[in-house]
Design a protein around this motif. Structure first.
Motif, PDB file in Angstrom:
ATOM      1  N   ARG A 156      28.926  91.023  88.267  1.00 15.29           N
ATOM      2  CA  ARG A 156      29.549  89.811  88.802  1.00 15.29           C
ATOM      3  C   ARG A 156      30.679  89.323  87.899  1.00 15.29           C
ATOM      4  NH1 ARG A 156      29.805  88.542  93.873  1.00 15.29           N
ATOM      5  NH2 ARG A 156      27.819  88.681  94.935  1.00 15.29           N
ATOM      6  N   ALA A 157      30.430  89.385  86.600  1.00 13.32           N
ATOM      7  CA  ALA A 157      31.452  88.910  85.664  1.00 13.32           C
ATOM      8  C   ALA A 157      32.689  89.797  85.670  1.00 13.32           C
ATOM      9  CB  ALA A 157      30.868  88.831  84.263  1.00 13.32           C
ATOM     10  N   LEU A 158      32.489  91.044  86.047  1.00 13.64           N
ATOM     11  CA  LEU A 158      33.608  91.985  86.064  1.00 13.64           C
ATOM     12  C   LEU A 158      34.232  92.085  87.452  1.00 13.64           C
ATOM     13  CD1 LEU A 158      32.088  94.716  83.735  1.00 13.64           C
ATOM     14  CD2 LEU A 158      34.051  93.244  83.240  1.00 13.64           C
ATOM     15  N   GLY A 159      34.091  91.058  88.255  1.00 14.18           N
ATOM     16  CA  GLY A 159      34.764  91.037  89.549  1.00 14.18           C
ATOM     17  C   GLY A 159      33.996  91.717  90.649  1.00 14.18           C
ATOM     18  N   GLY A 160      32.715  91.895  90.447  1.00 18.14           N
ATOM     19  CA  GLY A 160      31.897  92.488  91.499  1.00 18.14           C
ATOM     20  C   GLY A 160      32.051  93.982  91.614  1.00 18.14           C
ATOM     21  N   VAL A 161      32.456  94.626  90.545  1.00 22.08           N
ATOM     22  CA  VAL A 161      32.573  96.092  90.566  1.00 22.08           C
ATOM     23  C   VAL A 161      31.176  96.668  90.750  1.00 22.08           C
ATOM     24  CG1 VAL A 161      33.226  98.124  89.255  1.00 22.08           C
ATOM     25  CG2 VAL A 161      34.605  96.034  89.103  1.00 22.08           C
ATOM     26  N   PRO A 162      30.940  97.378  91.855  1.00 23.68           N
ATOM     27  CA  PRO A 162      29.564  97.741  92.186  1.00 23.68           C
ATOM     28  C   PRO A 162      29.023  98.945  91.434  1.00 23.68           C
ATOM     29  CG  PRO A 162      31.037  98.527  93.885  1.00 23.68           C
ATOM     30  CD  PRO A 162      31.897  97.778  92.904  1.00 23.68           C
ATOM     31  N   THR A 163      29.888  99.775  90.884  1.00 19.94           N
ATOM     32  CA  THR A 163      29.418 100.985  90.215  1.00 19.94           C
ATOM     33  C   THR A 163      30.523 101.459  89.267  1.00 19.94           C
ATOM     34  OG1 THR A 163      28.512 103.195  90.573  1.00 19.94           O
ATOM     35  CG2 THR A 163      30.291 102.523  92.033  1.00 19.94           C
ATOM     36  N   GLY A 164      30.132 102.415  88.435  1.00 14.91           N
ATOM     37  CA  GLY A 164      31.134 102.998  87.543  1.00 14.91           C
ATOM     38  C   GLY A 164      31.378 102.219  86.273  1.00 14.91           C
ATOM     39  N   ALA A 175      35.698  89.160  81.975  1.00 14.50           N
ATOM     40  CA  ALA A 175      36.446  88.344  82.937  1.00 14.50           C
ATOM     41  C   ALA A 175      36.813  89.224  84.119  1.00 14.50           C
ATOM     42  CB  ALA A 175      37.697  87.764  82.301  1.00 14.50           C
ATOM     43  N   GLY A 176      36.881  88.640  85.315  1.00  9.59           N
ATOM     44  CA  GLY A 176      37.162  89.479  86.477  1.00  9.59           C
ATOM     45  C   GLY A 176      37.690  88.683  87.656  1.00  9.59           C
ATOM     46  N   PHE A 177      38.096  89.434  88.658  1.00 10.50           N
ATOM     47  CA  PHE A 177      38.575  88.862  89.906  1.00 10.50           C
ATOM     48  C   PHE A 177      37.947  89.633  91.052  1.00 10.50           C
ATOM     49  CE2 PHE A 177      41.439  89.229  93.548  1.00 10.50           C
ATOM     50  CZ  PHE A 177      41.539  87.888  93.907  1.00 10.50           C
ATOM     51  N   HIS A 178      37.611  88.904  92.114  1.00 10.95           N
ATOM     52  CA  HIS A 178      36.906  89.538  93.215  1.00 10.95           C
ATOM     53  C   HIS A 178      37.480  89.032  94.540  1.00 10.95           C
ATOM     54  CE1 HIS A 178      33.558  91.105  95.579  1.00 10.95           C
ATOM     55  NE2 HIS A 178      33.400  89.903  96.124  1.00 10.95           N
ATOM     56  N   TYR A 179      37.603  89.949  95.479  1.00  9.15           N
ATOM     57  CA  TYR A 179      38.025  89.579  96.822  1.00  9.15           C
ATOM     58  C   TYR A 179      37.182  90.371  97.810  1.00  9.15           C
ATOM     59  CZ  TYR A 179      40.616  89.479 101.189  1.00  9.15           C
ATOM     60  OH  TYR A 179      40.947  89.345 102.509  1.00  9.15           O
ATOM     61  N   ALA A 180      36.713  89.702  98.834  1.00  9.61           N
ATOM     62  CA  ALA A 180      35.889  90.393  99.830  1.00  9.61           C
ATOM     63  C   ALA A 180      36.185  89.843 101.210  1.00  9.61           C
ATOM     64  CB  ALA A 180      34.403  90.219  99.510  1.00  9.61           C
ATOM     65  N   GLN A 181      36.249  90.763 102.153  1.00  9.05           N
ATOM     66  CA  GLN A 181      36.285  90.357 103.550  1.00  9.05           C
ATOM     67  C   GLN A 181      34.850  90.202 104.035  1.00  9.05           C
ATOM     68  OE1 GLN A 181      38.338  93.872 104.876  1.00  9.05           O
ATOM     69  NE2 GLN A 181      40.334  92.835 104.917  1.00  9.05           N
ATOM     70  N   GLU A 210      36.427  85.937 101.080  1.00 13.13           N
ATOM     71  CA  GLU A 210      35.969  85.248  99.867  1.00 13.13           C
ATOM     72  C   GLU A 210      36.739  85.794  98.680  1.00 13.13           C
ATOM     73  OE1 GLU A 210      31.649  85.245  99.000  1.00 13.13           O
ATOM     74  OE2 GLU A 210      32.170  86.174  97.086  1.00 13.13           O
ATOM     75  N   LYS A 211      37.082  84.945  97.753  1.00 12.33           N
ATOM     76  CA  LYS A 211      37.704  85.386  96.512  1.00 12.33           C
ATOM     77  C   LYS A 211      37.207  84.503  95.383  1.00 12.33           C
ATOM     78  CE  LYS A 211      41.851  82.714  97.616  1.00 12.33           C
ATOM     79  NZ  LYS A 211      43.258  82.764  97.966  1.00 12.33           N
ATOM     80  N   SER A 212      37.198  85.116  94.200  1.00  7.91           N
ATOM     81  CA  SER A 212      36.677  84.338  93.074  1.00  7.91           C
ATOM     82  C   SER A 212      37.209  84.899  91.757  1.00  7.91           C
ATOM     83  CB  SER A 212      35.144  84.371  93.062  1.00  7.91           C
ATOM     84  OG  SER A 212      34.672  85.692  92.882  1.00  7.91           O
ATOM     85  N   LEU A 213      37.242  84.029  90.800  1.00  5.53           N
ATOM     86  CA  LEU A 213      37.512  84.405  89.411  1.00  5.53           C
ATOM     87  C   LEU A 213      36.210  84.245  88.642  1.00  5.53           C
ATOM     88  CD1 LEU A 213      40.910  82.558  88.831  1.00  5.53           C
ATOM     89  CD2 LEU A 213      40.564  85.043  88.971  1.00  5.53           C
ATOM     90  N   SER A 214      36.027  85.117  87.652  1.00  8.58           N
ATOM     91  CA  SER A 214      34.745  85.077  86.961  1.00  8.58           C
ATOM     92  C   SER A 214      34.918  85.250  85.460  1.00  8.58           C
ATOM     93  CB  SER A 214      33.824  86.181  87.504  1.00  8.58           C
ATOM     94  OG  SER A 214      34.468  87.438  87.431  1.00  8.58           O
ATOM     95  N   ARG A 238      34.079  80.966  89.978  1.00 10.58           N
ATOM     96  CA  ARG A 238      34.685  79.873  90.741  1.00 10.58           C
ATOM     97  C   ARG A 238      35.455  80.516  91.875  1.00 10.58           C
ATOM     98  NH1 ARG A 238      34.293  74.916  92.763  1.00 10.58           N
ATOM     99  NH2 ARG A 238      36.294  73.792  92.871  1.00 10.58           N
ATOM    100  N   GLY A 239      35.091  80.189  93.078  1.00 13.62           N
ATOM    101  CA  GLY A 239      35.709  80.893  94.182  1.00 13.62           C
ATOM    102  C   GLY A 239      35.849  80.023  95.411  1.00 13.62           C
ATOM    103  N   SER A 240      36.358  80.649  96.425  1.00 10.55           N
ATOM    104  CA  SER A 240      36.558  79.944  97.689  1.00 10.55           C
ATOM    105  C   SER A 240      36.371  80.905  98.842  1.00 10.55           C
ATOM    106  CB  SER A 240      37.950  79.314  97.740  1.00 10.55           C
ATOM    107  OG  SER A 240      38.938  80.326  97.702  1.00 10.55           O
ATOM    108  N   ARG A 241      36.057  80.325  99.976  1.00 12.86           N
ATOM    109  CA  ARG A 241      35.927  81.114 101.204  1.00 12.86           C
ATOM    110  C   ARG A 241      36.642  80.362 102.313  1.00 12.86           C
ATOM    111  NH1 ARG A 241      30.567  80.547  99.538  1.00 12.86           N
ATOM    112  NH2 ARG A 241      29.775  82.341  98.382  1.00 12.86           N
TER     113      ARG A 241
END
Lengths: 414, 442
Positions: A52-60, A339-345, A358-362, A386-389
């Motif tokens: 989650r902290a790394l922007g929701g990177v699911p693997t790797g 620290a990370g950034f995440h964006y999801a449809q 949805e998008k968020s900074l972490s 901290r994010g928004s939808r």
């Protein structure tokens, strides 16, 4: 690889039990978004606090990662143990010029692992779709020559989780493979209540109706992880899902069946400096194959229309990236920062709706105790987002802002 | 060291995990994300033919001696006459006085020279607007306060003794007094001979009878007080007042309360009348139409709806000479008809509801009024509709409701209302029900 300091097996067993107990009790996951009123809910990826902290990177991710996305990620763990994640949140919804704030908590991920040689068996329980939400409205009803204030609460509690039994195989220092089978499981209770708050109608009995479904469906997942030159890690996984069946278990719930999507997850990490890592990844889900029946099908009650809006679905992408600093050391303890950034449809929307996203900074930090980077003795991670939808009707779209905390605790023993 | 620290972390983590298991509070926005009009509450009024299978009225409950009031009447409504009977406690045989030195002494030879009988008038009752002349007599025959009636002075078990004079055989008149409208009490003066006679416990016929002399009058009293005054033999100028109290009081009246006119039911009276309404066996399965005001064409049955409120609407009818003298508070009770005994002996179950506030007695005077009495029967109808989880199974133990005035006995007159054969004036059932769209998955 450094041996971990001894932790009694009973402690590990306690953590494992504590981790799985909420799942066994089927405690409802809590709503992350009002957008879960649409379709089958809002996806809740089974990610730990580090991901989650790394922007929701699911693997790797380099090092220790226990997200459920890729069954190969557990390869290299040397000690049996368990982990649990807790995710409190606070959310402010704004729609039609009105604002309201609510809060809750959920358990996005619970997992136990048991290494045996090059194999690591794991049993994981994680989120998939969150269907918990509650909306209250107030109004006035007229009956005859009288009128009374009414307060309605429409509440949905529950969701769909995934229970995975998997194994990973440590082929070499450059390659790991994994596979998992599992079940989608869970239940949803939808309750509509009406109360009469006026003292003049204090002797009125309230109204309540309840429908409930139990969910089940199969899934299978395969994944791989490759390390290249010790500075680059690539990983990917694919998850096949069968038909999700929603069986009526209470009230006038009509049974349903849904085709679930094929899902793919990709991730990569690169060591930019001895203590600095860049990670990026994403996931794709073919939700467009999930079809919804005509609204109003089934038992809709005397009013002739069901409390369910028309729903459409689309294929979705979720992407994210983050940086991790290896941090400082104090004895056998290491403190990384992220620290990370995440964006999801988001997949489900109504006719004429703004397509939800949805998008968020972490930011995040952790504490690793003992063991190695790949197989710690214990690890506590935290992430704050901290994010928004956005989504909902285009005539009056829903805007959400949220704070989301994620805590993960993993403990391993001999 | 690691173990200790980790144990601490685990404890904290477990506490946090446990604390996280809460429900999310509903948010006040977002209603627009859901289809509107999913829950509708509306009113339906059923005619007697739609919900009522049978009705009847039964008398014989409680006696005049158990009432908390007394009645005096003279040809009220052209027919009703009532007398009040009372028997007083013997005054004490000694009094305590202060002698000339200021010392408290017991005087065993007091001289009771005067007294009063005080009637406390029920000022909230309908007592008329004209003065009423009242007469106080000594009774001249033994009488039983429990069983005395207009014609019988004793009517208990195997003993049946009639009055020599119907309405109570009286001896000398003690005093007269006039009640004026608005007054809260009536006082009769009692002479020493009467005090002595009422103190003679060997005389089974001792007692007082109060009668009204003004034709067309009716007064309701809440209590009868008896006070006596005595001179002390120790100190002649000292007057001591005692309030001996009442051994028993009742009232007798003529004629008996008649059965209600055809097509009507009644409650109240002494002995009390109760009305019984048996609901239709298909009430909860009957298909009912949603009102046009709902804006949706739909039907429902009570089994498929939630009964938020149910009230019996009972249309008052004129009761003539037996019109209630006080406010009427109808109450609905489950009547246990399962034992196959007559309704007059069927025990009452739980109380379903009571009208609040009480209805004024004026509703039952003169021509029918537009105001219907409402008796809440929500839990009864909800139980019939199957909602026993919230209201309990006892509320729907039978389909027969007993309607009575509370407290019982609380009225001398009767409250009459129209029965199921009265057409447009028959009982109706007002329902407020909620129906809703089922929450379904898309």
């Amino acid at each position: 690889m450094r041996r971990v300091a001894a932790i009694p097996a009973c402690v590990v067993a306690s953590v494992a039990l504590a981790a799985l107990l909420p799942a066994l009790l089927a405690a409802p996951l809590q709503a992350q978004s009002l957008l879960s009123t649409s379709g089958l809910g809002v996806p809740t990826p089974p990610l730990d606090a580090r991901a989650r902290a790394l922007g929701g990177v699911p693997t790797g991710l380099f090092g220790f990662a226990l997200s459920l996305g890729n069954p190969a990620d557990a390869a290299g763990i040397l000690y049996r143990g368990g982990m649990a994640s807790l995710q409190p949140f606070s959310r402010t919804d704004e729609i039609g010029g009105e604002r309201a704030t609510t809060s809750g908590a959920r358990f996005p991920l619970l997992r136990v692992l048991y290494p045996a040689g090059r194999f690591v068996a794991s049993l994981g329980y994680g989120g998939f779709l969150d269907q918990s939400w509650a909306v209250t409205t107030s109004g006035t009803e007229r009956f005859g020559n009288d009128s009374a204030s009414v307060t309605d609460v429409v509440r949905s509690a529950g969701g769909i989780s995934q229970l995975q039994l998997g194994t990973s195989y440590y082929v070499s220092s450059h390659l790991a493979l994994g596979a998992a089978v599992g079940l989608y499981t869970g239940n949803t209770v939808r309750q509509v209540t009406r109360t009469f708050p006026d003292s003049a109608s204090a002797n009125f009995l309230g109204f309540s109706s309840r429908t409930q479904w139990g969910f089940h469906g199969p899934l299978a997942s395969v994944g791989a992880r490759a390390d290249i030159a010790g500075v680059l890690r690539l990983a990917g996984a694919a998850t096949w899902s069968g038909t999700l069946r929603a069986d009526s278990s209470a009230g006038g719930a009509s049974p349903r069946a849904y085709k679930l999507p094929l899902q793919a997850e990709l991730g990569a990490s690169a060591i930019l400096a001895p203590k600095l890592t860049l990670s990026a990844g994403g996931s794709w889900a073919g939700w467009s194959r999930t079809e919804f029946g005509a609204t109003g099908a089934g038992n809709c009650g005397p009013l002739g229309s069901c409390l369910a809006a028309p729903v459409f679905s689309r294929d979705t992408w979720a992407v994210g990236a983050g940086m991790e600093y290896g941090g400082t050391h104090a004895g056998i303890r290491t403190f990384p920062f992220r620290a990370g950034f995440h964006y999801a449809q988001l997949p489900f929307y109504g006719s004429g709706d703004v397509l939800p996203s949805e998008k968020s900074l972490s930011l995040g930090a952790g504490m690793r105790v003992g063991g190695s980077e790949d197989s710690p003795g214990a690890q506590l991670d935290a992430a704050i987002e901290r994010g928004s939808r956005t989504g909902g009707p285009s005539t009056g779209p829903l805007s959400e802002s949220f704070w989301r905390l994620t805590f993960s605790l993993a403990v391993f023993g001999r | 060291m690691i173990n200790i620290r980790l144990r601490g972390v685990l404890v904290v983590a477990a506490a946090v995990l446990a604390a996280a298991c809460g429900r999310e509070s509903p948010t006040a926005v977002g209603g627009g994300l859901l289809p509107g009009g999913a829950v509708r509450t509306f009113e339906v009024i059923l005619d007697a033919s739609q919900f009522l299978r049978a009705d009847t009225t039964v008398s014989g409950f409680v006696r005049a001696s158990t009432t908390v009031f007394e009645i005096v009447a003279q040809s009220f409504g052209g027919s009703v006459t009532a007398h009040t009977l009372a028997r007083f406690v013997q005054p004490g045989t000694s009094i305590t006085v202060l002698d000339s030195t200021g010392t408290s002494r017991t005087d065993t030879l007091p001289h009771f020279f005067a007294g009063t009988v005080v009637l406390q008038v029920d000022t909230l009752a309908v007592n008329g607007t004209s003065p009423v002349l009242l007469r106080l007599f000594r009774t001249a025959e033994p009488w039983d306060g429990y069983s005395a009636s207009w014609t019988m002075r004793v009517d208990s078990g195997s003993t049946h003794l009639a009055w020599a004079t119907a309405g109570g055989t009286v001896g000398p008149m003690v005093d007269t007094a006039t009640w004026t409208p608005g007054a809260d009490s009536v006082v009769f003066h009692v002479d020493s001979a009467t005090i002595a006679a009422w103190a003679d416990t060997t005389d089974a016929g001792r007692g007082a009878l109060v009668a009204a002399a003004t034709a067309g009058s009716r007064l309701r009293f809440l209590s009868i007080g008896y006070n006596v005054q005595a001179h002390s033999s120790i100190r002649k100028d000292t007057v001591v007042t005692q309030s001996p109290g009442v051994v028993g009081a009742t009232f007798i009246y003529t004629p008996d309360i008649p059965p209600p006119p055809p097509g009507t039911l009644q409650i109240g009276g002494v002995p009390a009348w109760r009305s019984f309404l048996t609901f239709a066996p298909d009430l909860e399965t009957r298909t009912l139409a949603c009102p046009a005001s709902l804006g949706v064409s739909c039907t429902f049955s009570l089994q498929r709806a939630t009964v938020n409120y149910a009230g019996l609407l009972l249309q008052p009818a004129p009761a003539g000479a037996w019109a209630p003298e006080d406010s009427v508070r109808p109450s609905a009770w489950i009547s246990d008809t399962s034992r196959l005994v007559p309704l007059s002996r069927a025990p009452l179950g739980i109380q379903i509801g009571v009208s609040s506030p009480a209805y004024p007695a004026t509703l039952f005077q003169g021509t029918p009024t537009a105001t219907a009495m409402t008796v809440p029967v929500t839990s009864f109808v909800a139980a019939l509709a199957g909602d026993t989880a919230r209201v309990g199974a006892a509320a729907g133990a039978t389909r027969t409701l007993g309607i009575l005035n509370v407290p019982e006995p609380g009225l001398f007159g009767v409250a009459t209302f129209y029965g199921r054969a009265a057409g447009a004036l028959a009982p109706r059932l007002r329902l407020v029900v909620t129906i809703a769209s089922e929450a379904q998955l898309p």
